[in-house]
Design an enzyme around this catalytic site. Structure first.
Site, PDB file in Angstrom:
ATOM      1  N   ASP A 169       0.859  -1.188   0.000  1.00  0.00           N
ATOM      2  CA  ASP A 169       0.000   0.000   0.000  1.00  0.00           C
ATOM      3  C   ASP A 169       0.894   1.237   0.000  1.00  0.00           C
ATOM      4  O   ASP A 169       1.296   1.733   1.053  1.00  0.00           O
ATOM      5  CB  ASP A 169      -0.915  -0.014   1.221  1.00  0.00           C
ATOM      6  CG  ASP A 169      -1.876   1.173   1.244  1.00  0.00           C
ATOM      7  OD1 ASP A 169      -1.837   2.008   0.306  1.00  0.00           O
ATOM      8  OD2 ASP A 169      -2.658   1.280   2.214  1.00  0.00           O
TER       9      ASP A 169
ATOM     10  N   ASP B  75      11.373   4.038 -11.907  1.00  0.00           N
ATOM     11  CA  ASP B  75      10.951   2.645 -11.757  1.00  0.00           C
ATOM     12  C   ASP B  75      12.123   1.738 -12.168  1.00  0.00           C
ATOM     13  O   ASP B  75      13.260   1.993 -11.816  1.00  0.00           O
ATOM     14  CB  ASP B  75       9.687   2.391 -12.579  1.00  0.00           C
ATOM     15  CG  ASP B  75       8.809   1.301 -11.994  1.00  0.00           C
ATOM     16  OD1 ASP B  75       9.350   0.260 -11.575  1.00  0.00           O
ATOM     17  OD2 ASP B  75       7.572   1.464 -11.975  1.00  0.00           O
TER      18      ASP B  75
END
Length: 295
Positions: A124, A206
């Site tokens: 999360d 990323d």
């Protein structure tokens, strides 16, 4: 500096969170994962893409020298054998103590010597928990944490000589890429320093790969492009892509001049056609072979 080369879309592939492409030169094939779909994909050259269902999410996969894959998953690192009848055999090879509820492994790659590296994250991301840690897997098994305090571990790659390790944190609170000195004999990183701050550029850093020139490519998530940094940390190329959220890329093909790039579904209407697709392109530079996991 900016360019938009033509891309080839891989037919029959749509990932929710496509991640961790790697090139297996022995098999002549790419592999990558779709994390929430609990799938691993393979694309031969030439050939059609094929997928296998996994028992749990895999944040990263890499080829193994003796065949099959190694993967960082929800409950640990696993050997993964893809069987021709469509089934999968997984064998646990290491589980860190910090891999608690709501966590999993994320980005991963092998170093030039065939050690497999991957880090953990709290899934999360909105919670903003910097409890992720980075691990090495080699002939001694799974290491103790070697880097801690990570929100969303990403961007692992190594310089051509293997003596510089790169690591990023793609969480909005970080957006940093670090470089480390790397002891190739022991697999130990040291002297951590900021290599690139994407707050000064675009997107979030990323997945990554280093090319034959020693330049570091970062998938600029949310910015729809790839950023290429020289070994000095200077941006020298920006490649625009047809989707908003590129996630990772690797060089492959017989000449190591093809980039395969995975992406993530953004949910934005303007991204509906391309989001989650996997594409290949020829950026005009050559990559380095992905070293199979040797252990």
């Amino acid at each position: 500096m900016k360019s938009r080369p033509s891309v080839t879309r891989i037919d029959g592939v749509r990932c929710t969170v496509g991640e961790s492409p790697s090139w297996d030169a022995t098999a002549g094939a790419w592999h990558w994962s779709d994390i929430p779909a609990k799938k691993v994909w393979r694309l031969g050259e030439p050939g059609s893409p094929r997928s296998w269902d996994l028992p749990e999410m895999a944040g990263c996969v890499a080829p193994r020298a003796r065949g099959g894959l190694i993967a960082g998953m929800e409950t640990g690192m696993y050997d993964v054998d893809l069987i021709d009848n469509g089934t999968v055999k997984t064998t646990l090879v290491g589980k860190p103590a910090d891999l608690g509820e709501g966590m999993r492994f994320n980005d991963g790659r092998t170093d030039r010597q065939g050690r497999f590296w991957s880090g953990t994250m709290f899934m999360d991301m909105s919670a903003g928990k910097d409890i992720g840690q980075l691990y090495r897997y080699d002939e001694r098994g799974l290491s103790q944490p070697l880097v801690a305090g990570l929100f969303t571990q990403n961007g692992l790659s190594w310089s051509p000589d293997g003596r510089t390790m790169y690591l990023s944190d793609s969480h909005p609170k970080s957006r940093l890429v670090w470089a480390f000195d790397y002891d190739i004999a022991t697999g130990t990183p040291s002297n951590r320093r900021v290599f690139a701050n994407l707050a000064e550029h675009v997107g979030r850093p990323d997945g990554a790969v280093v090319d034959a020139d020693g330049c570091y490519w970062s998938a600029a998530n949310d910015a729809g492009c790839l950023l290429r940094f020289t070994p000095r940390g200077e941006l020298d190329m920006q490649i625009e892509l047809p989707f908003a959220k590129p996630s990772m890329m690797t060089f492959g093909g017989a000449d190591l001049k093809t980039l395969l790039v995975t992406s993530i579904v953004s949910g934005k209407p303007e991204d509906a056609e391309w989001g989650g697709t996997v594409v290949t392109l020829r950026p005009g530079v050559q990559g380095l072979p992905d070293t199979p996991c040797a252990f």
